[in-house]
Design a protein around this motif. Sequence first.
Motif: not given
Length: 102
Positions: A25-27, A71, A19, A21-23, A29-30
Motif C-alpha cells: 500500500k505504501k508504494f 480503497d 498484511n 496489502y499493507y506491505k 500512487k495517489e
Amino acid sequence: MVKDSVDEWVQFINERMANSYYKIKKFLKEKDGKVHIVMINNKNQFSNEELECANKYTNEIDSIVSSMQDDGYEIIDVKYQVIKDSYGLSENDYYRTLIMYK
C-alpha cells in the motif's frame, strides 16, 4: 464463545492477507486519473500436480486486488510471469505480478 483451531487458522489467514496489502500500500500512487503500476514478487513451492490452483498465490493477489478496490482504486489489468527455479532438492516457482491501476 469458544475459539478452536479453525478460528485461529481463519484469523491467521485474514491477518496475513491484510498484511500482504499493507506491505504494498505504501508504494501505491495517489488517485490522479493516471494509470500506475505496482510489481509484486512472490514465491511458491513447486508442485508435481498436473492441474492445481496455486492457492497461496491466488489468495494473496486476490486479497491485494480486492483491498485496492475497497480503497477506491480501479484495476486496469493484472499480468503475471512464472519463473521456475530449482536449487538442490527444493524447487520453487517465482511469480512476478504486475497490477495496473488508476
